[in-house]
Design an enzyme around this catalytic site. Structure first.
Site, PDB file in Angstrom:
ATOM      1  N   CYS A  50      25.657  45.678   4.245  1.00  0.00           N
ATOM      2  CA  CYS A  50      24.230  45.422   4.004  1.00  0.00           C
ATOM      3  C   CYS A  50      23.874  45.764   2.546  1.00  0.00           C
ATOM      4  O   CYS A  50      24.165  46.865   2.083  1.00  0.00           O
ATOM      5  CB  CYS A  50      23.389  46.259   4.962  1.00  0.00           C
ATOM      6  SG  CYS A  50      21.618  46.098   4.641  1.00  0.00           S
ATOM      7  N   GLU A 103       0.865  -1.190   0.000  1.00  0.00           N
ATOM      8  CA  GLU A 103       0.000   0.000   0.000  1.00  0.00           C
ATOM      9  C   GLU A 103       0.888   1.222   0.000  1.00  0.00           C
ATOM     10  O   GLU A 103       2.054   1.143   0.360  1.00  0.00           O
ATOM     11  CB  GLU A 103      -0.823   0.063   1.303  1.00  0.00           C
ATOM     12  CG  GLU A 103      -1.714  -1.095   1.506  1.00  0.00           C
ATOM     13  CD  GLU A 103      -2.262  -1.136   2.932  1.00  0.00           C
ATOM     14  OE1 GLU A 103      -2.052  -0.174   3.704  1.00  0.00           O
ATOM     15  OE2 GLU A 103      -2.906  -2.138   3.247  1.00  0.00           O
ATOM     16  N   CYS A 111      22.484  43.471  10.039  1.00  0.00           N
ATOM     17  CA  CYS A 111      22.719  44.875   9.723  1.00  0.00           C
ATOM     18  C   CYS A 111      22.322  45.696  10.953  1.00  0.00           C
ATOM     19  O   CYS A 111      21.182  45.609  11.413  1.00  0.00           O
ATOM     20  CB  CYS A 111      21.860  45.278   8.520  1.00  0.00           C
ATOM     21  SG  CYS A 111      21.780  47.074   8.341  1.00  0.00           S
ATOM     22  N   ASP A 135       1.295  10.449   3.999  1.00  0.00           N
ATOM     23  CA  ASP A 135       2.048  11.312   4.907  1.00  0.00           C
ATOM     24  C   ASP A 135       1.121  12.336   5.562  1.00  0.00           C
ATOM     25  O   ASP A 135       1.021  13.482   5.141  1.00  0.00           O
ATOM     26  CB  ASP A 135       3.148  12.019   4.105  1.00  0.00           C
ATOM     27  CG  ASP A 135       4.161  12.676   5.016  1.00  0.00           C
ATOM     28  OD1 ASP A 135       4.112  12.420   6.229  1.00  0.00           O
ATOM     29  OD2 ASP A 135       4.998  13.440   4.515  1.00  0.00           O
ATOM     30  N   CYS A 187      21.314  48.955   2.708  1.00  0.00           N
ATOM     31  CA  CYS A 187      21.644  50.307   3.159  1.00  0.00           C
ATOM     32  C   CYS A 187      23.154  50.561   3.210  1.00  0.00           C
ATOM     33  O   CYS A 187      23.584  51.674   3.494  1.00  0.00           O
ATOM     34  CB  CYS A 187      21.026  50.563   4.532  1.00  0.00           C
ATOM     35  SG  CYS A 187      21.827  49.630   5.836  1.00  0.00           S
ATOM     36  N   LYS A 196       2.238   4.666   1.595  1.00  0.00           N
ATOM     37  CA  LYS A 196       2.365   5.217   2.944  1.00  0.00           C
ATOM     38  C   LYS A 196       1.961   6.687   2.848  1.00  0.00           C
ATOM     39  O   LYS A 196       2.644   7.490   2.211  1.00  0.00           O
ATOM     40  CB  LYS A 196       3.802   5.075   3.435  1.00  0.00           C
ATOM     41  CG  LYS A 196       3.988   5.524   4.868  1.00  0.00           C
ATOM     42  CD  LYS A 196       5.346   5.073   5.353  1.00  0.00           C
ATOM     43  CE  LYS A 196       5.704   5.504   6.749  1.00  0.00           C
ATOM     44  NZ  LYS A 196       4.998   6.558   7.380  1.00  0.00           N
ATOM     45  N   TYR A 255      -6.719   2.335   6.170  1.00  0.00           N
ATOM     46  CA  TYR A 255      -5.859   1.215   5.758  1.00  0.00           C
ATOM     47  C   TYR A 255      -5.735   0.084   6.769  1.00  0.00           C
ATOM     48  O   TYR A 255      -4.920  -0.813   6.606  1.00  0.00           O
ATOM     49  CB  TYR A 255      -4.458   1.722   5.410  1.00  0.00           C
ATOM     50  CG  TYR A 255      -3.862   2.688   6.428  1.00  0.00           C
ATOM     51  CD1 TYR A 255      -3.595   2.304   7.721  1.00  0.00           C
ATOM     52  CD2 TYR A 255      -3.583   4.007   6.060  1.00  0.00           C
ATOM     53  CE1 TYR A 255      -3.058   3.174   8.632  1.00  0.00           C
ATOM     54  CE2 TYR A 255      -3.047   4.896   6.970  1.00  0.00           C
ATOM     55  CZ  TYR A 255      -2.783   4.474   8.256  1.00  0.00           C
ATOM     56  OH  TYR A 255      -2.266   5.344   9.162  1.00  0.00           O
TER      57      TYR A 255
HETATM   58  S1  IVH Z   1      -0.446   0.496   8.902  1.00  0.00           S
HETATM   59  C1  IVH Z   1       0.383  -1.314  13.192  1.00  0.00           C
HETATM   60  N1  IVH Z   1      -0.624   1.542   6.527  1.00  0.00           N
HETATM   61  O1  IVH Z   1       2.651   5.458   8.976  1.00  0.00           O
HETATM   62  C2  IVH Z   1       0.664  -0.546  11.962  1.00  0.00           C
HETATM   63  N2  IVH Z   1       0.250   2.905   8.257  1.00  0.00           N
HETATM   64  O2  IVH Z   1       5.230   5.137  10.313  1.00  0.00           O
HETATM   65  C3  IVH Z   1      -0.499   0.201  11.500  1.00  0.00           C
HETATM   66  N3  IVH Z   1       0.787   5.187   7.557  1.00  0.00           N
HETATM   67  O3  IVH Z   1       1.397   5.056  12.216  1.00  0.00           O
HETATM   68  C4  IVH Z   1      -0.199   1.192  10.462  1.00  0.00           C
HETATM   69  N4  IVH Z   1       0.173   4.972   5.467  1.00  0.00           N
HETATM   70  O4  IVH Z   1       0.234   6.778  10.602  1.00  0.00           O
HETATM   71  C5  IVH Z   1      -0.255   1.743   7.804  1.00  0.00           C
HETATM   72  N5  IVH Z   1      -0.900   2.316   4.372  1.00  0.00           N
HETATM   73  C6  IVH Z   1      -0.523   2.532   5.626  1.00  0.00           C
HETATM   74  C7  IVH Z   1      -0.031   3.776   6.079  1.00  0.00           C
HETATM   75  C8  IVH Z   1       0.359   3.911   7.406  1.00  0.00           C
HETATM   76  C9  IVH Z   1       0.652   5.795   6.376  1.00  0.00           C
HETATM   77  C10 IVH Z   1       1.334   5.847   8.751  1.00  0.00           C
HETATM   78  C11 IVH Z   1       0.588   5.551  10.017  1.00  0.00           C
HETATM   79  C12 IVH Z   1       1.586   4.845  10.874  1.00  0.00           C
HETATM   80  C13 IVH Z   1       2.861   5.414  10.357  1.00  0.00           C
HETATM   81  C14 IVH Z   1       4.036   4.563  10.708  1.00  0.00           C
END
Ligand code: IVH
Length: 701
Positions: free
Chosen positions: A433, A135, A451, A139, A436, A137, A250
């Protein structure tokens, strides 16, 4: 006879009203069901059963009907996703997570991903190939949604992993989060389940928000994650709703899951209407995993939200159980983090910017280069030390990176291939500066060049005026940075005292201004003469004298003359005031230009001492009216800000508490007091005191 006739009419009207009421109730229910289902189908099938316009129109109808029938209020109505006035609160309730909210082990290395995969192979026997779900990740900020009997009941932030803040009213404003799930449609729905995911601010909302903030001259958010986090902590869901947050889910958690695999649980969640990303793949081997990672490393630029890696999860839930957790992270999952995108480009020239306090910031001017979809041609170099540490100079090829931040940074230089072309490093920071011409001085505390020509260096002059008019200082409306710049160029303003000589006619004559805007500015300046002494002291812009320090100083030195005549040691007796602050105050008063400005401000009517009212309330502090009392502040107030009330409580010998307990003496209760606090106060029989009662108490002792 006549009477009867009237009676008949009355009855008719009554039946009609009842009829309308039942109709409207049915309409409300139908609209709620239709909008909830339209949302669900949108997130399951990406199917628009209603156009955006129809959706908005129906939402508006529902809002109108609900406004006519407050008795039919429902916390799960789709209108609650637009943010409701009813829901203003004064803090968040903390709740313990049912399952701790852990983080993930993460790595930037492909080899470590292979090692992790091999460990799992070893655990289950090498002849079997476990399914791994890949999946993205996301942010943002993790969130845990609790559903009971199909209704969203809590939305907890990670907090410390064990307890989180319940931000449900803010979360409800996110349209893709179902407030209810039909138990008829999903008979297998457990009584209680949890689903976790990430709250994000899409790039589009983020850019819009920062643009608005720039116009309002508010600080910008550095990246969408910070913006989402700041937004979730707001206490007014109406503002949250306007910020356009999004959520991707997720992780489905329940004691009796609907499927034997993680991917099966996610499909079920998608059916229920949750926003589950399509960028998910069940991989059968390490090659498929690596393909997924490489594909999204490039393709993620086109996504509407920020991502910083790929998360790999063992699909089989029983295998997940077997692998279990370490103290901090699950063994069945790992995150591969993307390298921040970087490009090599030429550092053409270093230019220098002068800030409002005179600090000189070097700026890299680069050959334009494409990075994360934007053209980068400038980057900050922070200060001389930063440049020297990187060993860079004009003409070098440098690496520019753009991580989650909007401001690109330079992270290093390309070493020339041929050792002979290497020349000894030579770089010289400017000595004067650029604005000035004054000789720069080295500021040890900030590792920066500055300055020193505070009074006549244009960016510093304008900066001082900008600071003076700020909301927290003199709070003069209608004078933003651009206006100040215009007035400065037109020689209407060159220092803060000039503000009080501005004439309405002079302003009205300027391009872009009319009678009305000119009058507004003049009114704002006039009103600033009522600003209390402590804020005037802050507004003067003495180095190191921030808002809090100014307040503390003003409590001891009740007028500018007292402060001016105080010795360095006397000033240092004030709480939290050290040598640096004290010295800076003395330097300020040693400058005749500052003294002349102060005299002009005083003559214009700006407060240079405490008012009688402030003084008498200060004197009462010694009497300790609130000695030994523990007070909780809740709600919003008309006469003073919450911070001012906190300070008043302390001044009068009381203690501020954040939550209601048996120890609470009373609650200083404003408008829209938090429902939880009100409930707790009732349970514990804690008295509530209004704003006026409180002011009377501290003023009449
Ligand atoms: S699973 C027990 N899936 O990344 C683990 N986390 O660095 C459950 N995050 O705490 C998390 N995308 O805030 C999971 N597809 C994804 C995610 C994800 C972002 C974040 C989440 C987690 C952090 C860990």
């Amino acid at each position: 006879m006549q009477l009867d006739l009237f009676n008949d009419i009355d009855q008719d009207e009554q039946t009609q009203t009842e009829q309308t009421q039942t109709d409207e109730k049915a309409q409300i229910e139908a609209l709620r069901a239709e909008l909830t289902e339209a949302n669900r189908l949108y997130y399951v099938l990406s199917a628009h059963t209603l156009t955006d316009q129809q959706f908005d129109e129906k939402m508006r109808q529902l809002q109108e009907l609900e406004a006519r029938h407050p008795e039919l209020y429902s916390p799960t109505s789709p209108t609650q996703q637009v943010g409701s006035d009813l829901k203003k609160q004064d803090s968040f309730v903390q709740i313990e997570h049912r399952y701790p909210m852990l983080s993930l082990a993460n790595t930037y290395s492909e080899q470590e991903i292979r090692d992790w995969y091999n460990r799992i192979l070893k655990e289950i026997g090498r002849d079997q190939q476990p399914e791994i779900v890949c999946e993205l990740k996301y942010d943002g900020l993790s969130i845990s949604l609790w559903y009971e009997q199909g209704v969203l009941v809590h939305a907890l932030t990670r907090g410390d992993g064990t307890r989180g803040d319940d931000v449900i009213n803010n979360i409800k404003t996110i349209r893709s989060i179902p407030l209810t799930i039909s138990r008829q449609r999903f008979p297998l729905l457990p009584d209680r389940f949890e689903i976790r995911g990430e709250v994000l601010m899409p790039w589009e909302s983020f850019e819009r928000l920062n643009k608005e903030r720039a116009e309002q001259e508010e600080n910008l958010f550095a990246n969408p994650r910070n913006a989402a986090s700041g937004t979730l902590k707001l206490l007014d869901p109406k503002i949250v709703a306007s910020r356009g947050l999004e959520a991707y889910l997720y992780y489905y958690l329940s004691d009796n899951p609907p499927a034997a695999t993680h991917s099966g649980c996610l499909s079920f969640a998608r059916q229920m209407g949750f926003n589950i990303s399509d960028a998910i793949k069940v991989c059968k081997n390490i090659n498929e995993i690596m393909q997924f990672i490489n594909y999204w490393d490039k393709e993620r630029k086109n996504l509407p939200v920020a991502t910083d890696g790929v998360v790999l999860k063992v699909n089989d839930l029983s295998l997940q159980n077997r692998l279990g957790f370490t103290a901090k992270t699950p063994r069945w999952a790992i995150a591969f983090k993307f390298q921040a995108e970087k490009q090599l480009t030429k550092l053409e020239r270093i230019t220098y910017q002068v800030g409002r306090t005179g600090i000189i910031t070097p700026v890299a001017n680069l050959t334009p280069v494409q990075l994360s979809g934007t053209t980068v041609s400038r980057a900050t170099l922070h200060n001389e030390d930063f440049i020297r540490q990187l060993g860079i100079a004009e003409g070098d090829m440098v690496w520019v990176e753009k991580g989650g931040e909007i401001i690109p940074k330079i992270t290093g230089k390309q070493q020339p291939q041929d050792a002979q072309t290497q020349q000894p490093y030579s770089f010289r920071f400017i000595s004067h500066c650029p604005e000035c011409g004054a000789a720069l001085v080295r500021d040890k505390e900030q590792a920066a060049w500055r300055c020193p020509n505070e009074q006549h260096c244009p960016p510093q002059q304008k900066g001082k005026i900008e600071h003076f008019v700020e909301r927290k200082a003199m709070n003069i409306d209608g004078l933003g940075a651009e206006t100040i710049d215009t007035f400065f160029s037109a020689h209407l303003l060159s220092n803060i005292a000039d503000l009080y000589d501005l004439k309405k006619d002079d302003i009205a004559k300027m391009e872009g201004f009319g009678e009305k805007s000119a009058q507004n500015i003049i009114d704002g300046i006039e009103a600033s003469k009522q600003v209390p002494w402590s804020r005037v002291l802050f507004a003067l812009g003495i180095r190191y004298v921030g808002e809090t320090t100014a307040m503390k100083l003003a409590r001891v030195f009740h007028s500018i003359d007292e402060l001016r005549n105080a010795s360095k040691e006397q000033i240092m007796t004030v709480e939290d005031v050290g040598e640096q602050v004290s010295q800076s105050i003395q330097l300020f008063f040693a400058d005749p230009a500052n003294l002349s400005i102060i005299e002009r401000l005083r003559a214009a009517g700006v407060r240079m001492s405490m008012s009688d009212e402030e003084l008498s309330s200060l004197n009462q502090a010694a009497s300790g009216t609130l000695n030994g009392q523990a007070i909780v502040i809740s709600g919003t107030f008309a006469r003073h800000s919450r911070d001012e009330y906190k300070a008043l409580i302390e001044q009068h010998g009381g203690k501020n508490l954040s939550s209601v307990s048996r120890k609470t003496s009373f609650i200083l209760a404003g408008e829209n007091m938090g429902p939880e606090k009100r409930k707790k106060a009732q349970e514990l029989n804690i008295p509530l005191m209004s704003e006026d009662e409180f002011l009377q108490l501290i003023n009449n002792q």
